[in-house]
Design an enzyme around this catalytic site. Structure first.
Site: not given
Ligand SMILES: *Cc1c(COP(=O)(O)O)cnc(C)c1O
Length: 379
Positions: A47, A268
């Site tokens: 994702k 800044y």
């Molecule tokens: C993002 C996510 C994962 C992966 O999590 P990590 O901590 O990056 O390994 C797995 N399951 C769900 C439902 C997630 O939202």
């Protein structure tokens, strides 16, 4: 019109910074995680564009290693990634199909995660309309109050499993809230709740652990684990040595160096003032590149192994470094200094910025020249 050959540089010459993504390290991380499992399946979470690293490059590498289950969060991510993977790879959409977009989900060959009775009903209605069973994953909330069926909806479904008519149930899943803290009591509590939910639902493969969850041990593995961050080199367990290979190196270019007397205000708000005569070096990376403003006066860059502290605030397009530790002339224009690299992995940068490695990775900017390597060579 003739253009002079000399001076027409490569993308790496033109860019303000170089982002190197080590696909070989992602491979090794996948193998390491899978090696911790018994017979279970190791999915890949890609994702948010594979946590900012480029899902279209990362997912095929995981596929190469035998990964056949992939997770994205949003439907559009799934649609974009579908064509980068062979058809025998299954692509799961964590948020499911937005209301009204169920047909898009099915037509693109994506498998939604159903998070509510409403999503279940919409999916079964579509299955009835198209006249065939449609695959889906069911998510239950085991103690995070974020996604998945809450207790009351779970009870409704448990008493009326016919409500899943037309769903090809690929898995029942849940998600851990505190898995990076191995001592947290919520881990066991969620495990009990997940087990009890599985007993009340139709039989299906079970999926529970994210990266950190894998390191909680075999009780948490079930039939399929869902690592994301650890694949990309983020430490899965708080307070323990990181077993994952680093994946990302970010090198910013020096674009200016100046000699300054004691008492020179920098950047800044003049939040930094030199205390002795020295050198200020400017790097062409800023918060517009996702290099967080919270690193002002706290971040560190490295020239080789020499630490160069951030002097003053992070600007939109640049960072000023106190380069007094280096001799005059040691940083000619275009010199690359490490912002994320061997001396300072992503988790160390995150800690200085007051965030987590996940946010550093997913913030990595669009102006970097991105290079992919695999086995040490350009991929
Ligand atoms: C993002 C996510 C994962 C992966 O999590 P990590 O901590 O990056 O390994 C797995 N399951 C769900 C439902 C997630 O939202």
């Amino acid at each position: 019109m003739a253009v002079a050959e000399t001076g027409s540089g490569s993308a790496a010459d033109r860019a303000g910074a170089l982002l190197t993504i080590d696909l070989g390290a992602i491979r090794e991380n996948y193998r390491l995680l899978r090696g911790r499992l018994g017979s279970g399946v190791c999915a890949g979470v890609v994702k948010a564009d594979a946590y900012g690293l480029g899902a279209a490059r990362v997912a095929p590498v995981l596929y190469d290693e035998g990964c056949r289950e992939f997770f994205v969060a949003h439907l559009e991510e799934g649609i974009a990634l579908r064509s980068s993977l062979p058809t025998d790879a299954e692509l799961f959409v964590l948020h499911g199909a937005p209301a009204g977009a169920e047909l898009d989900c099915a037509e693109h060959g994506l498998t939604p995660v159903l998070n509510s009775l409403e999503q279940i009903d919409a999916w079964t209605a579509l299955a009835a309309t198209v006249g065939r069973s449609l695959p889906a994953v069911l998510q239950v909330d085991s103690g995070m109050a974020r996604m998945g069926l809450p207790e009351d909806e779970l009870s409704v479904l448990a008493e009326d499993p016919g409500r899943l008519e037309g769903v090809g149930l690929r898995a029942v899943m849940s998600h851990l809230a505190c898995a990076d803290d191995q001592e947290h009591p919520a881990n066991r509590e969620q495990l009990q709740r997940f087990r009890s939910a599985l007993r009340r639902l139709p039989a299906a493969p079970a999926s529970f652990a994210n990266s950190s969850g894998i390191f909680l041990g075999p009780d948490y593995h079930f039939d399929m684990v869902r690592p994301g961050a650890a694949l990309y080199g983020v430490a899965p367990v708080n307070g323990q040595l990181n077993p994952m290979r680093p994946v990302v190196r970010l090198q910013g270019k020096i674009v200016q160096v100046r000699e300054v007397p004691a008492g020179t205000p920098v950047g800044y708000g003049h939040s930094f003032r030199t205390t002795a005569p020295g050198r200020i070096a400017t790097v062409s990376v800023g918060y517009a590149d996702g290099f967080l403003r919270s690193l002002g006066n706290r971040g560190i860059a490295h020239a080789g192994s020499v630490a160069l502290p951030f002097a003053g605030r992070v600007s939109m397009d640049s960072i000023t470094l106190d380069a007094t530790a280096l001799p005059r002339g040691a940083l000619p224009m275009g010199t690359l200094v490490d912002l994320i690299g061997p001396e300072q992995p992503v988790d160390a940068v995150a800690e200085r910025a007051g965030t987590i490695g996940y946010e550093i990775l997913t913030s990595l900017g669009g102006r970097y020249c991105r290079r992919y390597i695999d086995g040490g060579v350009e991929a």
